[in-house]
Enzyme design. Structure first.
Site, PDB file in Angstrom:
ATOM      1  N   HIS A 163       0.832  -1.203   0.000  1.00  0.00           N
ATOM      2  CA  HIS A 163       0.000   0.000   0.000  1.00  0.00           C
ATOM      3  C   HIS A 163       0.864   1.249   0.000  1.00  0.00           C
ATOM      4  O   HIS A 163       0.487   2.267  -0.563  1.00  0.00           O
ATOM      5  CB  HIS A 163      -0.929  -0.003   1.215  1.00  0.00           C
TER       6      HIS A 163
ATOM      7  N   ASP B 120      -5.954   4.956   0.309  1.00  0.00           N
ATOM      8  CA  ASP B 120      -6.097   3.704  -0.425  1.00  0.00           C
ATOM      9  C   ASP B 120      -7.389   3.024   0.013  1.00  0.00           C
ATOM     10  O   ASP B 120      -8.191   3.606   0.747  1.00  0.00           O
ATOM     11  CB  ASP B 120      -4.858   2.812  -0.261  1.00  0.00           C
TER      12      ASP B 120
END
Length: 190
Positions: free
Chosen positions: A18, A114
């Protein structure tokens, strides 16, 4: 007179998968468009690779790394919790720290997170900031995730008990064994 630069606040979930794409995106916003980027890092037991990445001397001047203080989530995460649940809880529990730091900064004009960062959206609403999810994955996974509300209504029981692959619009059918882990046990929210 120059128009003011946009100031983008970026918050990735913990984990290299991520963290890696978001500073790269932040670098492009700075170098190609002249934006200012505040890149927030959730303090966890980071790997040496993550520490090295975030301390890189190759980061542009207007990309600032800001480490949020650690939050104690030990009593909130069951030992058998899935990694997705762990990440969501860590992000959720970091919301007050993010709110505090955002209030101290020159007000960012955009919040970018995200897939596990949507718990921060109320902060963006409070600060009248547009909010976006930066999703670095395949089109098939994105389509599956967007189609899940429909599948949730159409499929009774567990996906693992289906006799045929899962069909989603515009994609090849997905074999049951290739579904993402959280779909393999629908009743487990951990």
């Amino acid at each position: 007179m120059d128009s003011p630069k946009h100031h983008v606040a970026i918050l990735p979930s913990p984990g290299m998968g991520h963290i890696i794409p978001l500073p790269e995106f932040g670098k492009r916003l700075v170098t190609l468009y002249g934006f200012h980027v505040s890149f927030f890092v959730l303090t966890t037991d980071a790997s040496a690779a993550q520490t090295h990445l975030l301390r890189s001397t190759n980061l542009p001047q207007n990309l600032n790394i800001i480490h949020l203080p650690p939050t104690d989530v030990s009593g909130l995460i069951p030992p058998d919790a899935a990694i997705e649940t762990r990440m969501s809880i860590i992000v959720r529990e970091s919301v007050p720290a993010l709110r505090s730091v955002l209030a101290e900064l020159a007000r960012p004009t955009v919040l970018l997170v995200d897939i596990f960062g949507t718990d921060t959206f109320p902060i963006a609403d409070e600060l009248n900031m547009p909010k976006y999810v930066f999703f670095t994955s395949t089109a098939m996974l994105l389509t599956l995730l967007m189609y899940l509300p429909t599948l949730d209504v159409e499929v009774t029981g567990e996906y693992v008990h289906l006799q045929e692959p899962v069909r989603i619009p515009g994609c090849k059918p997905i074999q049951i064994e290739n579904l993402v882990d959280p779909l393999l046990d629908r009743k487990n929210d951990r």
